[in-house]
Design an enzyme around this catalytic site. Structure first.
Site, PDB file in Angstrom:
ATOM      1  N   SER A 161     -23.525  -4.858  27.816  1.00 28.36           N
ATOM      2  CA  SER A 161     -22.180  -3.794  27.356  1.00 28.36           C
ATOM      3  C   SER A 161     -21.623  -3.700  28.578  1.00 28.36           C
ATOM      4  O   SER A 161     -20.768  -5.035  29.108  1.00 28.36           O
ATOM      5  CB  SER A 161     -22.815  -2.192  27.282  1.00 28.36           C
ATOM      6  N   HIS A 169     -26.096  -0.306  18.919  1.00 20.94           N
ATOM      7  CA  HIS A 169     -25.954  -0.722  21.045  1.00 20.94           C
ATOM      8  C   HIS A 169     -26.872  -0.691  21.750  1.00 20.94           C
ATOM      9  O   HIS A 169     -27.470   0.323  21.791  1.00 20.94           O
ATOM     10  CB  HIS A 169     -24.497   0.583  21.722  1.00 20.94           C
TER      11      HIS A 169
HETATM   12  C1  GCU Z   1     -19.079   2.845  27.186  1.00 25.17           C
HETATM   13  C2  GCU Z   1     -17.471   1.995  27.844  1.00 25.17           C
HETATM   14  C3  GCU Z   1     -18.104   0.494  26.868  1.00 25.17           C
HETATM   15  C4  GCU Z   1     -19.247  -0.045  27.613  1.00 25.17           C
HETATM   16  C5  GCU Z   1     -20.160   0.851  27.621  1.00 25.17           C
HETATM   17  C6  GCU Z   1     -21.908   0.625  28.053  1.00 25.17           C
HETATM   18  O1  GCU Z   1     -19.622   2.878  25.659  1.00 25.17           O
HETATM   19  O2  GCU Z   1     -16.575   2.849  26.920  1.00 25.17           O
HETATM   20  O3  GCU Z   1     -17.028  -0.045  26.985  1.00 25.17           O
HETATM   21  O4  GCU Z   1     -19.216  -1.131  27.103  1.00 25.17           O
HETATM   22  O5  GCU Z   1     -20.362   2.494  28.231  1.00 25.17           O
HETATM   23  O6  GCU Z   1     -21.886   0.833  29.004  1.00 25.17           O
HETATM   24  O7  GCU Z   1     -22.872   1.530  27.099  1.00 25.17           O
END
Ligand code: GCU
Length: 354
Positions: A191, A319
């Site tokens: 992420s 995610h």
């Molecule tokens: C948030 C953010 C993302 C990122 C995520 C993470 O959702 O908007 O861009 O990738 O956090 O780091 O889990």
């Protein structure tokens, strides 16, 4: 049927002066142009290199439950006019080595289970981890008074670039350890950590394999191709302005005027190894956009005659940096570094219309 538009992405093969790339020998110069277009504007540039970096061993112990690995705590010391340091943790499999390395900067998230760790080690790799938030906190620091920022007065780099810099300093140390195979170092992150690992790999040719998991907007995603419910430039700069360079927000609503898209970052890894792992249910991270940047960057790999060195892999689900994502990376490493038959297919298009 797709209900969204695929916009043309900026061309990877035409130099700024209008000339076309003719041969693979032209690539290093074009690669540098790609980096010059994307790194300052999107990420605020990279932090400066220190005069020297050294690794100080602080502790070593044996961890029987994890494949009888050695656990080494090391301090990475980057020398400016005064030292800046952070910790690097290594789990080293038994035997003389030298071993390939998987370097992960996401220690702050602590999602690497014992099962994942054991699998990394069982396959004969070192697991190296650091905590990127030691370098730049993942909080808005408007006066840039903590972490690395005070060491680099007058700079504009954001947190993602600071985290990428952390990978680079770990590479400084790792490449000097006799039990490390310096030609087989992989970086990975999840992420926001994946945005950082992708940036790290794009900007450092010592990194043999660059990997990013569910990295989305600012990572493997695409500003000109926003899949349904995916994070946009306005979303990300609105919530996390400190991740980026100071002028990046100027492009909100003008994404088609950006002189790059995220395929520039992927292509800048070429001809080295690149694997992005994505989750079909993680719509926020724009899995469909990641396919677009993959296809565009793959053209460069194809042109350079190394198409098998770029891979993308999709799983069901949401995610997370899951065991399956790690196993995919380990499998890709085994294939590329050790020549074993790949288990997975690394170029499946899950969005192809039947
Ligand atoms: C948030 C953010 C993302 C990122 C995520 C993470 O959702 O908007 O861009 O990738 O956090 O780091 O889990």
């Amino acid at each position: 049927m797709s209900t969204y538009t695929v916009r043309a992405l900026p061309d990877l093969f035409t130099f700024r002066d209008g000339a076309r790339i003719q041969r693979s020998g032209d690539w290093p110069r074009r690669r540098q142009e790609l980096l010059d277009a994307i790194v300052p504007l999107e990420y605020g540039g990279l932090p400066p290199k220190p005069h020297t970096t050294r690794g100080e061993e602080l502790h070593t112990s044996a961890v029987r439950r994890l494949e009888s690995a050695h656990y080494i705590t090391c301090r990475v010391v980057a020398e400016f006019d005064r030292p800046f340091s952070f910790l690097l943790y290594l789990l080293v499999p038994p035997g003389p080595g030298p071993f390939p390395v998987v370097l992960n900067g996401d220690a702050c998230w602590s999602y690497v289970t014992d099962e994942i760790t054991a699998e990394v080690l069982r396959r004969g790799n070192i697991l190296a981890q650091f905590n990127r938030v030691e370098i730049a906190a993942d909080v808005r620091d408007a006066d840039r008074s903590s972490g690395l920022y005070p060491f680099a007065a007058g700079t504009t780099f954001g947190a993602l670039a600071a985290w990428a810099w952390g990978y680079h300093r770990c590479i400084d140390v790792l490449t000097n350890l006799e039990f490390v195979n310096a030609a087989q170092i992989a970086v990975v992150g999840h992420s926001r950590g994946g945005k950082a690992s992708l940036l790290a790999g794009a900007t450092d040719e010592r990194i043999a394999l660059t990997s990013a998991n569910d990295s989305g907007c600012g990572g493997a995603g695409c500003y000109r191709f926003q899949g349904p419910n995916s994070e946009t430039l306005a979303d990300i700069v609105g919530r996390f302005p400190y991740w980026f360079g100071p002028s990046f927000g100027d492009y909100i609503g003008r994404e088609t005027e950006l002189p790059f898209d995220q395929h520039f970052l992927k292509a800048a890894v070429a001809p080295r190894l690149l694997l992005t792992t994505e989750a079909l249910g993680d719509l926020w991270a724009n899995p469909t956009g990641a396919w677009q940047t993959h296809e565009a960057a793959r053209e460069v790999y194809r042109f350079l005659g190394v198409e098998a060195r770029i891979g993308i892999w999709y799983r069901e689900g949401g995610h997370a940096h899951s065991q399956a994502d790690w196993e995919t990376l380990l499998d890709f490493m085994d294939w590329q570094f050790r020549g074993t038959q790949p288990i997975f297919q690394y170029d499946q298009n899950p969005f192809a219309e039947a």
